[in-house]
Design a protein around this motif. Structure first.
Motif, PDB file in Angstrom:
ATOM      1  N   SER A  22       0.779  -1.411   0.112  1.00 60.90           N
ATOM      2  CA  SER A  22       0.119  -0.167  -0.065  1.00 60.90           C
ATOM      3  C   SER A  22       0.888   1.237   0.139  1.00 60.90           C
ATOM      4  O   SER A  22       1.977   1.335   0.377  1.00 60.90           O
ATOM      5  CB  SER A  22      -0.913  -0.104   0.975  1.00 60.90           C
ATOM      6  N   GLN A  24       1.066   5.558   0.784  1.00 59.34           N
ATOM      7  CA  GLN A  24       0.588   6.698   1.539  1.00 59.34           C
ATOM      8  C   GLN A  24       0.850   8.034   0.830  1.00 59.34           C
ATOM      9  O   GLN A  24       1.964   8.491   0.588  1.00 59.34           O
ATOM     10  CB  GLN A  24       1.030   6.673   3.065  1.00 59.34           C
ATOM     11  N   THR A  27       2.096  14.355   2.566  1.00 55.57           N
ATOM     12  CA  THR A  27       1.269  15.326   3.224  1.00 55.57           C
ATOM     13  C   THR A  27       1.791  16.899   2.934  1.00 55.57           C
ATOM     14  O   THR A  27       2.858  17.213   3.172  1.00 55.57           O
ATOM     15  CB  THR A  27       1.265  15.411   4.916  1.00 55.57           C
ATOM     16  N   ASN A 118       2.903   1.636  -3.780  1.00 55.47           N
ATOM     17  CA  ASN A 118       4.407   2.193  -3.640  1.00 55.47           C
ATOM     18  C   ASN A 118       5.279   1.909  -4.674  1.00 55.47           C
ATOM     19  O   ASN A 118       5.807   0.761  -4.353  1.00 55.47           O
ATOM     20  CB  ASN A 118       4.709   2.330  -2.196  1.00 55.47           C
ATOM     21  N   ASN A 168      -4.596  11.411  -6.592  1.00 59.36           N
ATOM     22  CA  ASN A 168      -4.034  10.456  -5.756  1.00 59.36           C
ATOM     23  C   ASN A 168      -2.708   9.767  -6.569  1.00 59.36           C
ATOM     24  O   ASN A 168      -2.542   8.666  -5.974  1.00 59.36           O
ATOM     25  CB  ASN A 168      -5.147   9.457  -5.503  1.00 59.36           C
TER      26      ASN A 168
END
Length: 412
Positions: A22, A24, A27, A118, A168
């Motif tokens: 997965s 992430q 930020t 990833n 995304n």
């Protein structure tokens, strides 16, 4: 179930889950409002660049041709400081080799399909051709590409399927990012957010649906379109040409393969690439997924260089520009026919009869009734028309460069 069996099943589940790595999202809350931003460097633009989103730099300037932007401009203000901090923090934790990721080769793309995850490349890389990112039906699926050096994307067409969204998709680049568009017009779109440690450079006509964010590097734009929004580009333009037509005209033709909520095309002309004048407006198909063809005739081109572009406008007034097409137009020197009306003979008066390669006369139905070409000696300037029926005719005179002068005459 025995304790050993439970342990074995748990271990198997962990191994299966490990196969799906997965990702992430980085930020960057303060940088999200920017479509084009650099923390330290100048933003330079040439040609007509359209940006849907804000443009800014912390310790640089914006120079060159004005950028058409739907957002705000932030130069050395708090918004630019906060955006730069976001990018520095993301790159500070960057790793293209460590951590848990799927290893990429280079070049990558070339028709491949990838699932959310990833991805890592421990060196400079090349992205080329189609790269399909399949969200698997999950609109929140995330794709992160960690590139350990300069990234060069040439004719890179990132295709999103399975509800994947450009917002995304992230390319974190430990170096410069170059987006090269070699086809004319642009038929590929780079989709995603590029976060780079170095400079960002786009070749003429390159299209981005996403963000271009550099922590410390100049950004060079050259007549580009950058859409930092989910709003699709109104038109997928597959061809656009401008060629010399008959009767001292220039014929523009263009085709599209997809139109979404498109409203109209504005045809614009310039002789210097700076000041553009609107020639006409053509209504778009609106909604289409098939090949659609359009054309327009410029009946009064200027002598010399004529530059043309299309302004493709959506129903909500968002727009994008096509690449510029250039045509060199040279008006014929003096070309006269007399007497008009004519009875027996027409006299052709030109500056230099030796340059005339062909003389044609056609009736109002378009059928040639007189057609003579230069072979070895110069054509005669006297045209025998006494056997032609009375009526209206068009005389076309072609010179040695292929230019055609047309004149209407009346035969009595």
């Amino acid at each position: 179930m025995t304790r050993i069996a439970i342990i074995i099943r748990c271990a198997a589940l962990i191994l299966c889950m490990a196969g799906k790595i997965s990702a992430q999202a980085p930020t960057i809350p303060n940088a999200l409002g920017f479509a084009v931003f650099t923390g330290s460097g100048a933003i330079t633009n040439s040609g007509t660049t359209t940006v849907q989103g804000s443009v800014g730099t912390h310790t640089g300037s914006v120079t060159g041709s004005p950028i058409i932007s739907t957002g705000l401009s932030h130069i050395n203000d708090q918004a630019s400081i906060d955006a730069e901090t976001d990018l520095i923090n993301v790159l500070a934790s960057f790793s293209a080799t460590g951590g848990t990721c799927q290893t990429l080769g280079t070049p990558f793309g070339s028709g491949a399909t990838l699932t959310p995850g990833n991805y890592c490349l421990g060196s400079a890389g090349v992205l080329t051709g189609d790269l399909t990112l399949d969200g698997g039906g999950d609109a929140s699926s995330i794709f992160v590409f960690n590139i350990g050096g300069e990234l060069t994307a040439t004719d890179a067409n990132i295709i999103l399927t399975g509800q994947a969204s450009w917002s995304n998709v992230y390319f974190i680049v430990d170096g410069a990012f170059n987006l090269n568009q070699t086809s004319t017009p642009a038929t590929s779109i780079f989709r995603g957010t590029a976060i780079t440690r170095g400079a960002i450079s786009l070749s003429s006509g390159s299209i981005v649906q996403g963000r271009l964010l550099s922590a410390a590097g100049a950004i060079n734009l050259q007549g580009n379109t950058v859409y930092a929004a989910e709003t699709p580009l109104p038109v997928t333009l597959t061809s656009f040409t401008a060629k010399i037509g008959e009767m001292q005209t220039i014929l523009l033709k263009w085709t599209t393969t997809a139109e979404t909520n498109s409203d109209r095309f504005e045809i614009q002309r310039s002789n210097n690439g700076k000041v553009w004048n609107q020639l006409a407006t053509i209504t778009a198909k609106g909604e289409s997924t098939v090949l659609s063809s359009y054309q327009y005739t410029d009946a009064k081109p200027e002598n010399g260089t004529n530059l043309y572009r299309l302004k493709m406008i959506d129903k909500d007034e968002t727009f994008a520009y096509s690449r510029i097409q250039s045509t060199e137009f040279k008006m014929l020197a003096k070309t006269e026919l007399y007497p008009n009306p004519a009875v027996d003979y027409l006299t052709l008066s030109v500056d230099d009869i030796s340059l005339i390669q062909r003389i044609q006369i056609s009736n109002i139905l378009g059928a040639n009734v007189y057609d003579i070409r230069k072979v070895s000696s110069d054509l005669s300037s006297n045209l025998d028309v006494k056997n032609l029926p009375a009526g209206m005719y068009i005389v076309r005179v072609t010179n040695n460069t292929g230019k055609i002068a047309s004149t209407k005459i009346l035969k009595q």
